[in-house]
Design a protein around this motif. Structure first.
Motif, PDB file in Angstrom:
ATOM      1  N   LEU A   1       9.601   1.072   6.256  1.00 45.93           N
ATOM      2  CA  LEU A   1       8.557   0.123   6.623  1.00 45.93           C
ATOM      3  C   LEU A   1       7.587   0.016   5.448  1.00 45.93           C
ATOM      4  CD1 LEU A   1       7.552   0.875  10.336  1.00 45.93           C
ATOM      5  CD2 LEU A   1       8.692  -1.156   9.443  1.00 45.93           C
ATOM      6  N   LEU A   2       7.264  -1.208   5.063  1.00 44.96           N
ATOM      7  CA  LEU A   2       6.289  -1.442   4.008  1.00 44.96           C
ATOM      8  C   LEU A   2       4.926  -1.664   4.644  1.00 44.96           C
ATOM      9  CD1 LEU A   2       8.346  -3.947   1.823  1.00 44.96           C
ATOM     10  CD2 LEU A   2       8.303  -1.449   1.682  1.00 44.96           C
TER      11      LEU A   2
ATOM     12  N   LEU B   1      15.082  -1.180  -0.958  1.00 41.86           N
ATOM     13  CA  LEU B   1      14.089  -0.109  -1.050  1.00 41.86           C
ATOM     14  C   LEU B   1      13.845   0.375  -2.479  1.00 41.86           C
ATOM     15  CD1 LEU B   1      12.141   1.693   0.445  1.00 41.86           C
ATOM     16  CD2 LEU B   1      14.030   3.244   0.978  1.00 41.86           C
ATOM     17  N   PRO B   2      14.849   0.555  -3.332  1.00 37.81           N
ATOM     18  CA  PRO B   2      14.561   1.007  -4.705  1.00 37.81           C
ATOM     19  C   PRO B   2      13.634   0.062  -5.463  1.00 37.81           C
ATOM     20  CG  PRO B   2      16.885   1.278  -4.214  1.00 37.81           C
ATOM     21  CD  PRO B   2      16.306   0.508  -3.071  1.00 37.81           C
ATOM     22  N   SER B   3      13.742  -1.237  -5.239  1.00 34.10           N
ATOM     23  CA  SER B   3      12.866  -2.195  -5.920  1.00 34.10           C
ATOM     24  C   SER B   3      11.413  -1.962  -5.541  1.00 34.10           C
ATOM     25  CB  SER B   3      13.279  -3.628  -5.575  1.00 34.10           C
ATOM     26  OG  SER B   3      14.608  -3.884  -5.983  1.00 34.10           O
ATOM     27  N   PHE B   4      11.166  -1.644  -4.291  1.00 30.67           N
ATOM     28  CA  PHE B   4       9.789  -1.436  -3.858  1.00 30.67           C
ATOM     29  C   PHE B   4       9.264  -0.074  -4.300  1.00 30.67           C
ATOM     30  CE2 PHE B   4      10.815  -5.004  -1.166  1.00 30.67           C
ATOM     31  CZ  PHE B   4       9.626  -5.731  -1.217  1.00 30.67           C
ATOM     32  N   ARG B   5      10.124   0.919  -4.360  1.00 31.98           N
ATOM     33  CA  ARG B   5       9.667   2.206  -4.893  1.00 31.98           C
ATOM     34  C   ARG B   5       9.252   2.038  -6.344  1.00 31.98           C
ATOM     35  NH1 ARG B   5      10.474   6.236  -1.374  1.00 31.98           N
ATOM     36  NH2 ARG B   5      12.207   6.131   0.115  1.00 31.98           N
ATOM     37  N   GLN B   6      10.016   1.254  -7.094  1.00 29.25           N
ATOM     38  CA  GLN B   6       9.682   1.014  -8.483  1.00 29.25           C
ATOM     39  C   GLN B   6       8.381   0.217  -8.601  1.00 29.25           C
ATOM     40  OE1 GLN B   6      12.700  -1.093 -10.628  1.00 29.25           O
ATOM     41  NE2 GLN B   6      11.621  -0.985 -12.599  1.00 29.25           N
TER      42      GLN B   6
ATOM     43  N   VAL C   1       0.821  -1.213   0.000  1.00 26.11           N
ATOM     44  CA  VAL C   1       0.000   0.000   0.000  1.00 26.11           C
ATOM     45  C   VAL C   1       0.853   1.260   0.000  1.00 26.11           C
ATOM     46  CG1 VAL C   1      -1.718   1.332   1.301  1.00 26.11           C
ATOM     47  CG2 VAL C   1      -1.923  -1.164   1.139  1.00 26.11           C
ATOM     48  N   SER C   2       1.852   1.308   0.887  1.00 22.35           N
ATOM     49  CA  SER C   2       2.674   2.514   0.982  1.00 22.35           C
ATOM     50  C   SER C   2       4.024   2.167   1.594  1.00 22.35           C
ATOM     51  CB  SER C   2       1.986   3.593   1.826  1.00 22.35           C
ATOM     52  OG  SER C   2       1.820   3.148   3.164  1.00 22.35           O
TER      53      SER C   2
END
Length: 289
Positions: free
Chosen positions: A260-261, A276-281, A249-250
């Motif tokens: 934190l995801l 973290l960059p993978s999840f931002r993408q 979600v965020s």
């Protein structure tokens, strides 16, 4: 984190229950001691048996987490109990030694704080043998209860398995990339779609699969599971966490470059700085979609 809360609350609730049980028993035993002394014509203040009982309860409560951890590390199953029973017998001796020495030390400290000297009429060998004959029963009672509730919890929780190929037909799923998992819960089997897995957390020799608010342990390593899942859908967030980006979600940034995801079930999962960059993408792709 959802799983983290469950892991913390369960031992806390269990410790609270045992504290109430043991403290209630201690008070009852102390009152019985006073009444027995009165029948013998002796003057025994309630404070003395309360110190005796509470010193024992304190040491039991301090050592219970270690005992529970040992039960989880070396569980007794139908195929292991004969091999591990000597280990548990040896552990009962060690547990009793810690219990008795700690208990006696607490009694001496409590008496000294009140201006008295604690005197034990029995010699140390006699005291240790006497207490062990009681402690071994308590030890295996705790072990039996812990194993029962672990078994009952597993039955309620369920367990996940990769689908096995039928003997006379092609596999239901491709072996390399399963689309479904078989979940057994309370004697019934369910098929869980891989896409319904929200995240996975490593837990020893198992990986807990989170599906619609429930955790299903899968006997696998995190690395082995990651190889079997779609890398476009499941991204490693941390050494012990694998996340389905469709349920992300965020992202909440933290100091030090970590994050934190926030998941759609309310769970919060740690994300390392490297991942973290993978999840931002992934989040940007979801927003564009």
């Amino acid at each position: 984190m959802a799983n983290g809360r469950a892991a913390r609350w369960r031992p806390g609730a269990r410790m609270l229950v045992w504290s109430v049980i043991l403290l209630t028993t201690a008070v009852a035993n102390a009152l019985v001691e006073v009444m027995d002394a009165g029948r013998r014509g002796e003057d025994l203040g309630l404070w003395q048996p309360m110190i005796w009982e509470l010193s024992s309860v304190t040491m039991i409560l301090l050592t219970l987490p270690v005992l529970w951890s040992g039960c989880q590390r070396w569980p007794l199953h139908a195929d292991t109990w004969k091999r591990r029973l000597p280990l548990y017998l040896l552990a009962s001796v060690g547990w009793s030694l810690v219990h008795v020495t700690g208990m006696m030390g607490l009694r001496h400290l409590a008496y000294a704080a009140l201006g008295y000297h604690y005197q034990d009429d029995a010699t140390w060998p006699v005291r240790l043998m006497y207490e062990y004959l009681k402690d071994v029963r308590a030890f295996f009672t705790f072990v039996a209860i812990e194993h029962f509730f672990s078994w009952f919890g597993r039955r309620r929780q369920g367990e996940a398995h990769l689908l096995a190929a039928p003997d006379d037909a092609p596999p239901v799923d491709a072996v390399e990339r399963p689309e479904r998992f078989l979940v057994r819960k309370l004697g019934r089997d369910f098929l869980v779609a891989t896409g319904d897995i929200e995240y996975a957390q490593a837990a020893g020799n198992y990986v807990n699969l989170r599906v619609r608010g429930h955790d299903y342990p899968l006997r696998s390593t995190m690395a082995a599971l990651e190889e079997r899942l779609d890398p476009a859908l499941f991204v490693r967030a941390h050494r012990s966490w694998l996340v389905n980006v469709r349920h992300l979600v965020s992202i909440e940034p933290l100091d030090g470059g970590e994050a934190l995801l926030h998941m759609d079930d309310g769970g919060r999962i740690p994300c390392s700085r490297r991942q973290l960059p993978s999840f931002r993408q992934a989040l940007a792709v979801q927003g564009a979609a």
